[in-house]
Write an enzyme that holds these catalytic residues in place. Structure first.
Site, PDB file in Angstrom:
ATOM      1  CG  HIS A  66      -0.532   0.225   2.524  1.00 35.64           C
ATOM      2  ND1 HIS A  66      -0.354   1.480   3.036  1.00 35.64           N
ATOM      3  CD2 HIS A  66      -0.212  -0.629   3.527  1.00 35.64           C
ATOM      4  CE1 HIS A  66       0.049   1.382   4.306  1.00 35.64           C
ATOM      5  NE2 HIS A  66       0.151   0.112   4.624  1.00 35.64           N
ATOM      6  CG  ASP A 178       2.814   1.335   7.717  1.00 36.28           C
ATOM      7  OD1 ASP A 178       2.333   0.781   6.724  1.00 36.28           O
ATOM      8  OD2 ASP A 178       2.224   1.383   8.815  1.00 36.28           O
ATOM      9  CD  GLU A 211      -2.935  -1.114   5.588  1.00 42.07           C
ATOM     10  OE1 GLU A 211      -2.875  -2.138   6.286  1.00 42.07           O
ATOM     11  OE2 GLU A 211      -2.599   0.017   6.028  1.00 42.07           O
ATOM     12  CD  GLU A 212      -1.431   2.891   7.549  1.00 47.22           C
ATOM     13  OE1 GLU A 212      -2.051   2.549   8.567  1.00 47.22           O
ATOM     14  OE2 GLU A 212      -0.257   2.559   7.321  1.00 47.22           O
ATOM     15  CG  HIS A 321       1.291   4.012  12.280  1.00 49.08           C
ATOM     16  ND1 HIS A 321      -0.076   3.869  12.417  1.00 49.08           N
ATOM     17  CD2 HIS A 321       1.615   3.340  11.157  1.00 49.08           C
ATOM     18  CE1 HIS A 321      -0.539   3.129  11.418  1.00 49.08           C
ATOM     19  NE2 HIS A 321       0.473   2.790  10.648  1.00 49.08           N
TER      20      HIS A 321
END
Ligand code: ZN
Length: 355
Positions: A66, A178, A211-212, A321
């Site tokens: 992603h 990420d 995605e998040e 994150h």
């Protein structure tokens, strides 16, 4: 080693803003990279970028990483020009006060800071409490709502104003590894498969969106591609730093190779294919047990339509994150090598039905 050219591409990816729902600046970069690689390249209605390499009679295989990142969104401007915001994805409110941010407007980037009351002015009983995100505000130097509204719009996305930086050895830090490094790996694998003359499987490399905020692009792109086999490339928590407990996750260290997950979310024959390939090719890997659904695109991929043989390849990451996510480039390199070697082995005779 990750080559200089590839490293520059990775750096561009993580430094280009792509909060969930606002991914196209990053998708444009990937599209450029794959324009002369893929047999077919398309962006779907959600914004997923799907690159296709034709095989010769093998099953349909989908790789997914992603490209969206967490961030903030402008929601309200007060009369004095302070800007209030909400979270895009799982942002830790501990992190944001006192940080520099960039607001991504239609006219370009606007610099701002998230205000933080001076320590001198905080009652001692309040010094340890987290400031709720809805109480935090961005200061861009304006003194009135009118001034702000000339340059910033409701709904504009915001990111931490940090780029990629090299640490010692092959370790690097940035916001948003990420999962832009997942989209990076998928892109590099597509390039290498093309360079190597192709494989038997029909290969779809997908840079998924949103995605998040609920695995949304993975859900629709997997339905659209309708693969037999799918491998998701994602970050995974490293447990080799002082404040992360290994029990409950397992032994995951930076620089010891990619992580192959095992458990209900993972197809057993596909898991074995990855592990056996790593062994045969002398690629170091780490294995974790995940006894439940993984919180990744692999979850929705496996449950798409009549079910997909799914695997999850993780890259060890510290401080997920946060604006200082840290990884080791060696693990990226090994993940690319492992995926290329495993994909070659998938052909018309492969069966992924668990027996
Ligand atoms: Zn992720």
């Amino acid at each position: 080693m990750v080559s200089f050219e590839n490293f520059e591409f990775l750096k561009q990816l993580v430094e280009t803003p792509s909060p969930s729902g606002f991914e196209q600046p990053v998708q444009r970069l990937i599209r450029q990279q794959l324009a002369h690689v893929a047999d077919h390249l398309e962006t779907d209605i959600m914004g997923n970028l799907i690159a296709f390499l034709k095989g010769d009679g093998g099953p349909k295989v989908m790789l997914a990483g992603h490209c969206d990142e967490i961030g903030f969104m402008i929601q309200f401007v007060d009369e004095n020009g302070f800007i209030y915001f909400g979270a895009i994805g799982g942002v830790d409110p501990h992190l944001s006060p006192g940080q520099r941010v960039t607001i991504h407007t239609d006219q370009g980037e606007i610099a701002g800071v998230i205000g933080k009351k001076a320590i001198h002015l905080i009652d001692s009983k309040d010094r340890d409490t987290v400031i709720k995100l809805k109480k935090q505000y961005i200061d861009i130097g304006c003194t009135s709502r009118e001034e702000v509204e000339k340059i910033v719009s409701i709904g504009d996305p915001v990111t931490f104003a940090v780029g990629l930086q090299a640490l010692q050895g092959q370790r690097v830090t940035a916001r948003a590894f990420d999962d832009k490094m997942g989209a990076f790996i998928v892109t590099e694998v597509m390039k290498q498969i093309r360079r190597g003359g192709g494989i038997s499987a029909d290969l779809y490399g997908v840079s998924t969106v949103q995605e998040e905020v609920g695995l949304r692009g993975g859900t629709t792109s997997c339905y659209g591609v309708n693969p037999d086999v799918g491998i998701v490339v994602e970050v995974t928590h490293a447990t080799d730093c002082p404040d992360v407990e290994q029990n409950g996750i397992g032994r995951v260290a930076l620089g010891k190779g990619p992580v192959i997950a095992r458990g209900a979310n993972i197809n057993p024959p596909l898991f074995s294919l990855l592990v056996d390939t790593a062994k045969a090719e002398n690629i170091p890997v780490q294995i974790i047990g995940v006894p439940r659904a993984t919180g990744t695109d692999a979850n929705v991929m496996q449950l798409s339509r009549g079910g997909v043989a799914t695997a999850l390849l993780g890259i060890p990451l510290r401080y997920m994150h946060t604006p200082v996510e840290t990884l080791d480039l060696f693990d990226l390199e090994m993940a690319i090598k492992l995926l290329c070697a495993a994909l070659v082995k998938i052909d018309g005779h492969s069966s992924f039905i668990p027996v």
